[in-house]
Enzyme design. Structure first.
Site, PDB file in Angstrom:
ATOM      1  N   HIS A   9       0.852  -1.194   0.000  1.00  0.00           N
ATOM      2  CA  HIS A   9       0.000   0.000   0.000  1.00  0.00           C
ATOM      3  C   HIS A   9       0.886   1.243   0.000  1.00  0.00           C
ATOM      4  CE1 HIS A   9      -2.460   2.925   2.578  1.00  0.00           C
ATOM      5  NE2 HIS A   9      -3.203   2.754   1.496  1.00  0.00           N
ATOM      6  N   GLU A  36       0.652  -0.468  -4.726  1.00  0.00           N
ATOM      7  CA  GLU A  36      -0.454   0.450  -4.961  1.00  0.00           C
ATOM      8  C   GLU A  36       0.077   1.849  -4.809  1.00  0.00           C
ATOM      9  OE1 GLU A  36      -3.957   2.830  -3.108  1.00  0.00           O
ATOM     10  OE2 GLU A  36      -1.926   2.478  -2.372  1.00  0.00           O
ATOM     11  N   ASP A  38      -1.193   6.321  -5.338  1.00  0.00           N
ATOM     12  CA  ASP A  38      -2.314   7.253  -5.481  1.00  0.00           C
ATOM     13  C   ASP A  38      -1.900   8.390  -6.399  1.00  0.00           C
ATOM     14  OD1 ASP A  38      -3.910   6.109  -3.100  1.00  0.00           O
ATOM     15  OD2 ASP A  38      -1.958   6.584  -2.214  1.00  0.00           O
ATOM     16  N   HIS A  50      -0.946  10.840  -1.822  1.00  0.00           N
ATOM     17  CA  HIS A  50      -2.239  10.365  -1.328  1.00  0.00           C
ATOM     18  C   HIS A  50      -3.232  11.480  -1.051  1.00  0.00           C
ATOM     19  CE1 HIS A  50      -5.138   9.118   1.774  1.00  0.00           C
ATOM     20  NE2 HIS A  50      -5.121   7.966   1.137  1.00  0.00           N
ATOM     21  N   GLU A 102      -4.275   4.049  -8.155  1.00  0.00           N
ATOM     22  CA  GLU A 102      -5.530   4.543  -7.604  1.00  0.00           C
ATOM     23  C   GLU A 102      -5.744   5.984  -8.019  1.00  0.00           C
ATOM     24  OE1 GLU A 102      -6.182   4.466  -3.292  1.00  0.00           O
ATOM     25  OE2 GLU A 102      -7.891   5.826  -3.610  1.00  0.00           O
TER      26      GLU A 102
END
Ligand code: G3P
Ligand code: MG
Length: 242
Positions: A9, A36, A38, A50, A102
């Site tokens: 993450h 992952e 952002d 993020h 994301e």
């Protein structure tokens, strides 16, 4: 035997500042199945961060999307490093692991589609090495229409009426759900419809074991080493397919 993927993450923020190149490198070192990240749009470029504001994570202040590219690049991430571009992360990863992008900002899917197409056509990546996820399900519809080969993940922070019905209608590969809301009914309904379930953000050993026992398809974690160790003692296999 089912599989249980370990997705870093934002890289491995238990060990390096989140969403930095150091964090992604650490996650790969630890042996993740995917990372992952952002993304927001700044001045037409995709940057990896993020928060929609700069204060928590960087030396800057204000809204990410209102900055110029030069302003964003002049900032330091707290704990070290710059805010990377999506392309810089992909260049660093260089196909060593899968990447879950994301989408945080609106109207971002066309730019993401362009970048993925470019890395498939010019840098030998495969579409299956990417997943695009978002809490904004309109972005998922857009990217799927532009590049049908891309796997999409519907992020949710709650329990939807009709369990996984919305995800089937969206034609997503997976539901990516908060650990606070995942339950057996949703997992069962998603699997019955051929949809995978990934859970975020799973850091505590007892939660990791609970997710294995529930039969989800993988977790996003800040501590990839914990997930890898616990699953190695469980009856699950690893698959590089996020
Ligand atoms: O993609 C999983 C997870 O990252 C979604 O929530 O707030 O950590 O981006 P957040
Ligand atoms: Mg995220």
């Amino acid at each position: 035997m089912s599989s249980f993927l370990c997705i870093g993450h934002q890289g491995a923020p238990g060990y390096a500042p989140e969403n930095t190149l150091a964090s992604f490198e650490k996650a790969i070192d630890l042996g993740v199945d995917g990372v992952e990240l952002d993304i927001f749009i700044v001045d037409g470029d995709l940057v990896v961060i993020h928060d929609y504001r700069l204060e928590r994570l960087t030396t800057g202040t204000g809204l990410v999307e209102e900055k110029t590219f030069d302003e964003i690049r002049s900032l330091e991430v707290k704990g070290g490093g710059k805010i990377p571009l999506l392309t810089e992360v992909l260049d660093l990863v260089n196909r060593r692991t899968n990447v879950n992008i994301e989408i945080k900002s609106e109207c971002t899917a066309p730019l993401v589609a362009n970048v993925i197409n470019e890395y498939v056509r010019k840098h030998s990546w495969k579409y299956e090495q990417f997943q695009v996820s978002s809490f904004n399900h309109y972005e998922l519809k857009t990217i799927k229409a532009l590049v049908p080969e891309i796997k999409t993940g519907a992020l949710i922070f709650g329990v939807p009426i009709g369990w996984a019905k919305f995800a089937a209608e969206l034609n997503v590969y997976s539901i990516n759900i908060s650990i606070e809301f995942v339950n057996e009914e949703l997992i069962e309904d998603a699997h019955r419809r051929g949809i995978k379930v990934f859970v975020f953000t799973v850091n505590f050993p007892d939660d990791i074991q609970r997710m294995i026992d529930l039969g989800v398809d993988g977790v996003f974690t800040d501590y990839p080493d914990r997930v890898i160790e616990i699953r190695s003692n469980a009856n699950v296999i690893q698959e590089s397919d996020i």
